[in-house]
Design a protein around this motif. Structure first.
Motif, short mmCIF file in Angstrom:
data_model
loop_
_atom_site.label_atom_id
_atom_site.label_comp_id
_atom_site.label_asym_id
_atom_site.label_seq_id
_atom_site.Cartn_x
_atom_site.Cartn_y
_atom_site.Cartn_z
N ILE A 31 37.44 151.44 74.79
CA ILE A 31 37.42 151.20 76.24
C ILE A 31 37.20 149.71 76.50
O ILE A 31 36.34 149.07 75.91
CB ILE A 31 36.30 152.01 76.91
N THR A 52 37.10 146.41 79.66
CA THR A 52 36.60 146.21 81.03
C THR A 52 36.86 144.78 81.50
O THR A 52 37.06 143.87 80.68
CB THR A 52 35.09 146.50 81.10
N LEU A 73 34.21 147.09 76.29
CA LEU A 73 32.97 147.35 77.03
C LEU A 73 31.76 147.16 76.12
O LEU A 73 30.73 146.60 76.53
CB LEU A 73 33.01 148.77 77.60
N TYR A 75 30.37 158.51 83.17
CA TYR A 75 29.94 157.10 83.10
C TYR A 75 28.47 157.03 83.47
O TYR A 75 28.05 157.63 84.45
CB TYR A 75 30.78 156.26 84.06
N LEU A 119 37.19 149.94 84.46
CA LEU A 119 37.24 150.33 83.05
C LEU A 119 38.67 150.73 82.70
O LEU A 119 39.37 151.37 83.50
CB LEU A 119 36.31 151.53 82.78
#
Length: 547
Positions: free
Chosen positions: A459, A461, A473, A508, A520
């Motif tokens: 993931i 960001t 992230l 989340y 995200l």
């Protein structure tokens, strides 16, 4: 005579025997060779063989006693030559003898060529016959012989027997010999016959036809062989062109260079098969080529491609079956064409799925395709019918696509912000028809969607102004966590009307300081009947409430 002599010696120092001495070594030792004719007599009549030769400066020449003309009568004589290795003070070191046979100069091999005009492919055999003039002028007369002399000096070489008849040609077709019974005043002729099978084989290459007939010399010492080469070229029949208006424009691209192939259309009762009738892209359900005898095959140019790359990044080598009706990737089946129906079926192999899912249906130039070729024949003997535009590309459309849905996360919610997986995504098929818990629910079962998952470790960001495509992230903070509660199904268990949480949820959670709004980027994989679709969906995270 000197090149006929080899000087051998024994090396006393090394005890090596049969050593050879060079001319330079002989000269350095003060040695030289001398050659003399011997009084060698043969036969009861006492024919002295030395009367038919002379030696001048070590070279033997034929002669006939004291005659100055060409010594034809010396042919066949065998003078004996005494060879002596001498010291510089004329002492004999070693003596040997050479018997020489005097022969006439060998008549060189002769090559005769007959190049016939090109002709058009045909059902009947094609015959090329030597004329009486050609045989007499280009063969007999060229060799300075009449027909009787020629047949005395040469014998035609048989290559094989075809259907009980002697074949004298080595190459394409067969060659027959038509001999005249009259031994003196007539002519022997050759007939070269090329069959339709020979023509077809030649057209598979460059159309050239050739064969060679050999007349072998009866006395190879005095004559070389005579070879007669026949050459011609077969041209394909006139090519046809598929009219532009024969291609249904809705099935083709704007330039009518490629078609798009898709899975079956859901109707509530069928399954998600990938079988397409290639005839359907043409008006009247067949290409307008003036023949009903045609079939679709995978074009040979598929095997030279370097652009077959799958979703996994694997580069595939494409190959074809012997009949060109099956396409393989790294040896595994990708697609097949059924000759009798013209249907192309996509394979359910890992390799085929990897290639199919590389790009969406809207990215056709980047999607996987195969070159298709229309092979046609015409006439009673089914001559190959060339088609100028018979090759085209067929793109295989990926059945489903994934994009971001309407779901979003809220920061700093008790126990985390949980969103249904199907709310985070927007699923569409190859027609851009959306399917969700609210619309076209049956498509989940039709396309056999068995799982949806998020690669949590990947993931990314845009927190702190970072690049959302590359900034992970986990590299920014350990306080923000994303987890998933994934649910998978067996094919037989896929619901016909799935709820929003049927494929699980994503949560989340912020365990640290309040934050402002950010995004995200989730790597999502959807597993379905025809493999997996991977996509990145960007989900907004709303700022902490009250901040």
């Amino acid at each position: 005579m000197k090149p006929l002599v080899v000087t051998c010696y024994k090396d006393e120092a090394t005890k090596a025997t049969h050593q050879t001495m060079s001319d330079k070594d002989i000269e350095s030792l003060g040695l030289h060779y001398e050659f003399h004719l011997c009084n060698y007599i043969q036969g009861d009549n006492g024919t002295a063989q030395n009367d038919y030769a002379k030696i001048v400066d070590g070279v033997l020449y034929p002669k006939l006693y004291n005659e100055t003309g060409t010594p034809y009568a010396a042919v066949g004589r065998m003078p004996l030559v005494r060879v002596q290795l001498m010291t510089k003070d004329n002492q004999v070191v070693s003596t040997g003898w050479i018997k020489v046979e005097i022969v006439k100069d060998k008549i060189p091999a002769e090559e005769v060529e007959f190049d016939y005009p090109a002709f058009t492919n045909q059902c009947a055999n094609k015959e090329f016959k030597l004329t009486v003039e050609q045989m007499n002028v280009k063969v007999y007369n060229k060799l300075g012989l009449d027909r009787t002399q020629f047949n005395k000096e040469y014998t035609i070489k048989q290559i094989s027997t075809v259907e009980g008849e002697a074949n004298y040609g080595k190459g394409d077709g067969t060659v027959a010999l038509v001999s005249d019974a009259d031994p003196t005043t007539m002519t022997d002729l050759l007939t070269w016959t090329v069959t339709q099978a020979d023509m077809a084989a030649a057209l598979a290459k460059d159309g050239t036809l050739t064969t060679v007939v050999t007349y072998a010399a009866n006395d190879p010492k005095s004559r070389g062989d005579v070879t007669i080469t026949f050459t011609s070229k077969v041209n394909a029949i006139d090519a046809v062109t598929i009219p532009d208006n024969n291609k249904i424009k809705e099935y083709w691209d704007a330039n009518k260079e490629y078609v798009r192939l898709n899975v079956a259309v859901p109707d509530g009762n069928n399954t998600c098969t990938f079988v397409v009738d290639l005839d359907n892209v043409f008006m009247g359900n067949k290409p307008a080529i003036g023949s009903d005898k045609y079939k679709y095959v995978f074009a040979a140019k598929n095997i030279t491609r370097t652009d077959a790359v799958g979703l996994s990044g694997t580069k595939y080598v494409l190959t074809l079956s012997d009949n060109a009706e099956t396409l393989y990737a790294n040896g595994e089946e990708v697609a097949t064409i059924k000759e009798t129906t013209g249907e192309i079926s996509y394979a359910n192999t890992d390799e085929a799925k990897d290639l199919l899912n590389v790009a969406s249906h809207s990215s056709v130039p980047n999607a996987f395709y195969a070159w298709i070729n229309i092979k046609a024949v015409t006439g009673e003997c089914e001559l190959e019918l060339p088609i100028t535009n018979g090759e085209f590309r067929a793109f295989f459309l990926r059945p489903i696509n994934v994009a971001a849905g309407a779901g979003k996360f809220q920061d700093a919610v008790d126990n985390g912000s949980t969103v249904n997986m199907l709310d985070l995504l927007k699923l569409t098929d190859w027609r851009d028809y959306e399917f969700s818990p609210k619309t076209n629910k049956i498509y989940f079962k039709f396309y056999e969607v068995t799982a949806i998952s998020v690669d949590l470790d990947e993931i990314t960001t845009d927190l702190n102004g970072g690049d959302i495509n590359t900034q992970k992230l986990s590299s920014v903070t350990s306080e923000l966590k994303v987890t998933q509660d994934a649910k998978t199904f067996k094919v037989t268990e896929i619901p016909t009307s799935p709820a929003a949480n049927a494929y699980g949820t994503v949560t989340y959670k912020n365990n640290g300081t309040a934050v402002g709004a950010f995004n995200l980027r989730l790597p999502v994989t959807v597993t379905y009947k025809w493999g997996t679709v991977k996509a990145y969906v960007t989900i907004p995270v709303e700022k902490t409430q009250g901040n």
